[in-house]
Design a protein around this motif. Structure first.
Motif, PDB file in Angstrom:
ATOM      1  N   SER A 209       1.211  -0.739  -0.027  1.00  0.00           N
ATOM      2  CA  SER A 209       0.015  -0.020  -0.355  1.00  0.00           C
ATOM      3  C   SER A 209       1.057   1.352  -0.280  1.00  0.00           C
ATOM      4  N   ASP A 210       0.442   2.294  -1.011  1.00  0.00           N
ATOM      5  CA  ASP A 210       1.432   3.273  -1.101  1.00  0.00           C
ATOM      6  C   ASP A 210       0.779   5.021   0.226  1.00  0.00           C
ATOM      7  N   PHE A 211      -0.334   4.377   0.937  1.00  0.00           N
ATOM      8  CA  PHE A 211      -1.168   5.202   1.391  1.00  0.00           C
ATOM      9  C   PHE A 211      -2.641   4.302   2.415  1.00  0.00           C
ATOM     10  N   GLU A 212      -2.585   5.054   3.277  1.00  0.00           N
ATOM     11  CA  GLU A 212      -3.796   4.562   3.999  1.00  0.00           C
ATOM     12  C   GLU A 212      -5.117   5.437   2.879  1.00  0.00           C
ATOM     13  N   PRO A 213      -6.081   3.204   3.289  1.00  0.00           N
ATOM     14  CA  PRO A 213      -7.579   4.039   2.078  1.00  0.00           C
ATOM     15  C   PRO A 213      -8.343   5.049   2.453  1.00  0.00           C
ATOM     16  N   GLY A 214      -8.459   5.271   1.236  1.00  0.00           N
ATOM     17  CA  GLY A 214      -9.741   7.184   1.766  1.00  0.00           C
ATOM     18  C   GLY A 214      -8.575   8.466   1.987  1.00  0.00           C
ATOM     19  N   SER A 215      -7.558   7.903   2.067  1.00  0.00           N
ATOM     20  CA  SER A 215      -7.066   9.668   2.958  1.00  0.00           C
ATOM     21  C   SER A 215      -7.126  10.601   1.758  1.00  0.00           C
ATOM     22  N   LYS A 216      -6.869   9.916   0.331  1.00  0.00           N
ATOM     23  CA  LYS A 216      -6.070  10.917  -1.211  1.00  0.00           C
ATOM     24  C   LYS A 216      -6.598  10.190  -2.163  1.00  0.00           C
ATOM     25  N   ASN A 217      -6.465  10.804  -3.119  1.00  0.00           N
ATOM     26  CA  ASN A 217      -6.801   9.762  -4.789  1.00  0.00           C
ATOM     27  C   ASN A 217      -5.258   9.721  -4.642  1.00  0.00           C
ATOM     28  N   GLU A 218      -4.622   8.876  -6.292  1.00  0.00           N
ATOM     29  CA  GLU A 218      -3.850   8.115  -6.667  1.00  0.00           C
ATOM     30  C   GLU A 218      -3.839   7.309  -7.558  1.00  0.00           C
ATOM     31  N   TYR A 219      -3.505   7.323  -8.977  1.00  0.00           N
ATOM     32  CA  TYR A 219      -4.291   6.690  -9.973  1.00  0.00           C
ATOM     33  C   TYR A 219      -3.262   5.517  -9.652  1.00  0.00           C
ATOM     34  N   SER A 220      -4.054   4.092  -9.892  1.00  0.00           N
ATOM     35  CA  SER A 220      -3.429   2.903 -10.188  1.00  0.00           C
ATOM     36  C   SER A 220      -4.404   1.750 -10.800  1.00  0.00           C
ATOM     37  N   ASN A 221      -3.622   1.109 -11.645  1.00  0.00           N
ATOM     38  CA  ASN A 221      -4.389   0.157 -11.947  1.00  0.00           C
ATOM     39  C   ASN A 221      -4.400  -1.267 -11.442  1.00  0.00           C
ATOM     40  N   SER A 222      -4.120  -1.309 -11.156  1.00  0.00           N
ATOM     41  CA  SER A 222      -4.314  -2.379  -9.904  1.00  0.00           C
ATOM     42  C   SER A 222      -5.604  -2.416  -9.644  1.00  0.00           C
ATOM     43  N   ASN A 223      -6.575  -1.186  -8.810  1.00  0.00           N
ATOM     44  CA  ASN A 223      -7.343  -0.968  -8.552  1.00  0.00           C
ATOM     45  C   ASN A 223      -8.967  -1.795  -9.915  1.00  0.00           C
ATOM     46  N   TYR A 224      -8.084  -1.720 -10.921  1.00  0.00           N
ATOM     47  CA  TYR A 224      -9.329  -2.436 -11.636  1.00  0.00           C
ATOM     48  C   TYR A 224      -8.967  -3.098 -11.903  1.00  0.00           C
ATOM     49  N   VAL A 225      -7.833  -4.272 -11.734  1.00  0.00           N
ATOM     50  CA  VAL A 225      -7.654  -5.711 -12.301  1.00  0.00           C
ATOM     51  C   VAL A 225      -8.347  -6.473 -10.854  1.00  0.00           C
ATOM     52  N   LEU A 226      -8.342  -5.543  -9.758  1.00  0.00           N
ATOM     53  CA  LEU A 226      -9.052  -6.882  -8.772  1.00  0.00           C
ATOM     54  C   LEU A 226     -10.523  -6.086  -8.781  1.00  0.00           C
ATOM     55  N   LEU A 227     -10.650  -5.198  -9.808  1.00  0.00           N
ATOM     56  CA  LEU A 227     -12.476  -5.205  -9.753  1.00  0.00           C
ATOM     57  C   LEU A 227     -12.565  -6.001 -11.552  1.00  0.00           C
ATOM     58  N   THR A 228     -12.359  -6.696 -11.704  1.00  0.00           N
ATOM     59  CA  THR A 228     -12.059  -7.493 -12.535  1.00  0.00           C
ATOM     60  C   THR A 228     -12.303  -8.972 -12.209  1.00  0.00           C
ATOM     61  N   TYR A 229     -11.966  -9.537 -11.479  1.00  0.00           N
ATOM     62  CA  TYR A 229     -12.372 -10.737 -10.323  1.00  0.00           C
ATOM     63  C   TYR A 229     -12.919 -10.196  -9.487  1.00  0.00           C
ATOM     64  N   ILE A 230     -13.395  -9.698  -9.215  1.00  0.00           N
ATOM     65  CA  ILE A 230     -14.234  -9.695  -8.204  1.00  0.00           C
ATOM     66  C   ILE A 230     -15.895  -9.006  -8.923  1.00  0.00           C
ATOM     67  N   LEU A 231     -16.072  -8.398 -10.468  1.00  0.00           N
ATOM     68  CA  LEU A 231     -17.041  -9.347 -10.495  1.00  0.00           C
ATOM     69  C   LEU A 231     -16.941  -9.965 -12.002  1.00  0.00           C
ATOM     70  N   GLU A 232     -16.027 -10.965 -11.725  1.00  0.00           N
ATOM     71  CA  GLU A 232     -15.849 -12.416 -12.083  1.00  0.00           C
ATOM     72  C   GLU A 232     -16.382 -12.768 -11.578  1.00  0.00           C
ATOM     73  N   LYS A 233     -16.580 -13.317  -9.900  1.00  0.00           N
ATOM     74  CA  LYS A 233     -16.912 -13.801  -9.244  1.00  0.00           C
ATOM     75  C   LYS A 233     -18.425 -13.573  -8.899  1.00  0.00           C
ATOM     76  N   THR A 234     -18.561 -12.285  -8.381  1.00  0.00           N
ATOM     77  CA  THR A 234     -20.309 -12.103  -7.714  1.00  0.00           C
ATOM     78  C   THR A 234     -20.707 -12.422  -8.983  1.00  0.00           C
ATOM     79  N   PHE A 235     -20.597 -12.068 -10.275  1.00  0.00           N
ATOM     80  CA  PHE A 235     -21.245 -12.718 -11.296  1.00  0.00           C
ATOM     81  C   PHE A 235     -21.578 -14.086 -11.649  1.00  0.00           C
ATOM     82  N   LYS A 236     -20.960 -14.525 -11.614  1.00  0.00           N
ATOM     83  CA  LYS A 236     -19.875 -15.611 -11.639  1.00  0.00           C
ATOM     84  C   LYS A 236     -19.359 -16.238 -13.663  1.00  0.00           C
TER      85      LYS A 236
END
Length: 439
Positions: free
Chosen positions: A161-188
């Motif tokens: 981690s680079d900073f405390e969650p919610g403390s600021k905004n900083e661009y990270s492709n990692s966020n949306y790669v993880l969202l991809t996996y979350i969507l696949e698990k959620t919708f199966k």
């Protein structure tokens, strides 16, 4: 996915301008033909107003090796514009009560640091603190190799981690790669299937889908970088960016998507307003994009030699999209020219001059330059008849001679003025001026 020295956005000055109902398409054609003739740009653009496409243009080659010219149907990797599509899918899941904005991600990724604090909304708005894996120096040593979900999650987890969650905004492709996996698990369902089911099929976007190995026979473009001539770029394996940067599309499809999104065809009004609500210029899958007295919403993208941008302005319900598979110019200037034509503002057709310099004369500029004004060091090398510059932790880029001791790199609006006698170099960019001295 991998940024340049400086992020380029549309300019924003306060000024009044009208909406061109019937703008000069011939002049805009001449603009693009000038770029093409001077090997400055390969790509396609489209503009729509009130849901109707009013301008398209394609220049350059989709497949230079086989002499295939670009057309309206040429498909480009759109990089991080994929994040808008992923954000739409996530908000669809929330509307269907399959996900909650405030739920934490520890259920999905218990080993990620701060997983019990990081929410779905933090991922969507780049405020999770999760390190951006594409910023790592070794990223370009493995980005062409296929990765499994476990391998990608391990890479992201290890980076921390680079900073405390919610403390600021900083661009990270990692966020949306993880969202991809979350969507696949959620919708199966696989992400590619979700994209088709919820977005491309309902809207009739026949040229938009999650990419795979580039197939020129399917009108998919290769990408290039310019170094004396157009050179074929390496190809990121789509198993890495996924919903963060793996979608293929055309400008025509992107303006249709934009019109549908902002026209309320994809999400409820509350969800769209949530996407447009910004903190530190970060929305959810969207960024505000200013153009003089107007502010639109959209996203930019870049992966390998591909670059892209789309935006929507409520004024005249205007959507604009550009996709490129090779640029040797500042694409921001291209967006400004197109929008200036559409919104009835003056713009110039650029002129390009060349300055001949002998290969042996370039040797006096070679070396490593450092500055008291910046932590970056810039290494200047020579490749045949061209100077090559590389800043610390950045990809190398070619310099074009414009006059004696003066060189430029249009793509990032960089000018370098050398003084061989003083063993120094002045770098100019974005209104700033920095003195570098040869070590």
């Amino acid at each position: 996915m991998k940024g340049l020295i400086i992020t380029l956005l549309l300019m924003g000055f306060i000024s009044q301008s009208g909406l061109a109902q019937d703008f000069d398409k011939t002049r805009l054609d001449n603009y693009f033909e000038t770029l093409e003739a001077n090997q400055k740009f390969m790509g396609s653009v489209a503009v729509s107003q009130n849901g109707k496409i009013i301008y398209t243009k394609s220049v350059g080659f989709a497949d230079l090796e086989n002499n295939i010219k670009a057309s309206e149907n040429s498909k480009y990797r759109i990089g991080s514009i994929s994040k808008t599509f992923t954000a739409v899918l996530a908000l669809k899941a929330i509307e269907e009560n399959k996900l909650d904005l405030d739920q934490t991600i520890d259920k999905f990724f218990p080993k990620i640091k701060n997983a019990k604090k990081i929410t779905i909304k933090h991922l969507l708005s780049h405020s999770s603190g999760i390190h951006n894996f594409t910023n790592d120096e070794d990223y370009l040593t493995w980005n062409t190799q296929a990765k499994t979900e476990k391998e990608m999650v391990d890479i992201i987890t290890k980076a921390g981690s680079d900073f405390e969650p919610g403390s600021k905004n900083e661009y990270s492709n990692s966020n949306y790669v993880l969202l991809t996996y979350i969507l696949e698990k959620t919708f199966k369902k696989p992400y590619a299937e979700l994209l088709t089911l919820y977005v491309t099929e309902p809207l009739g976007l026949t040229n938009t889908y999650l990419g795979s190995k580039i197939n020129p026979k399917n009108s998919e473009c290769n990408s290039y970088r310019f170094s004396e001539t157009w050179q074929l770029e390496s190809e990121t394996d789509i198993s890495i960016p996924l919903g963060a940067g793996g979608i293929v599309s055309t400008p025509g499809d992107l303006v249709k998507f934009s019109d549908a999104l902002f026209g309320g065809q994809l999400l409820k009004k509350e969800s769209l307003e949530l996407m447009k609500t910004t903190r530190d210029n970060y929305g959810i899958g969207l960024f505000p994009i200013p153009f003089y007295d107007r502010v639109g919403y959209g996203h930019t993208g870049g992966i390998d030699g591909f670059t892209a941008v789309y935006c929507h302005f409520s004024d005249g319900s205007t959507s604009y999209a550009m996709t490129s598979n090779g640029t040797n110019y500042n694409n921001n200037n291209i967006s400004i020219a197109v929008l200036s034509a559409v919104f009835n503002r003056p713009y110039d057709i650029p002129t390009f001059t060349t300055y001949a310099v002998k290969a042996e004369d370039l040797d006096q500029y070679l070396g490593v330059y450092s500055s008291t004004q910046s932590q970056l060091k810039i290494t200047i090398t020579r490749q045949n008849n061209s100077l090559i510059a590389q800043a610390t932790g950045q990809p190398s880029f070619p310099l074009e001679a414009t006059e004696k001791d003066k060189f430029k790199y249009d793509l990032a609006a960089v000018i370098m003025e050398f003084n061989p006698t003083e063993k120094s170099m002045i770098l100019k960019q974005g209104g700033g001026q920095f003195l570098f001295t040869k070590e």
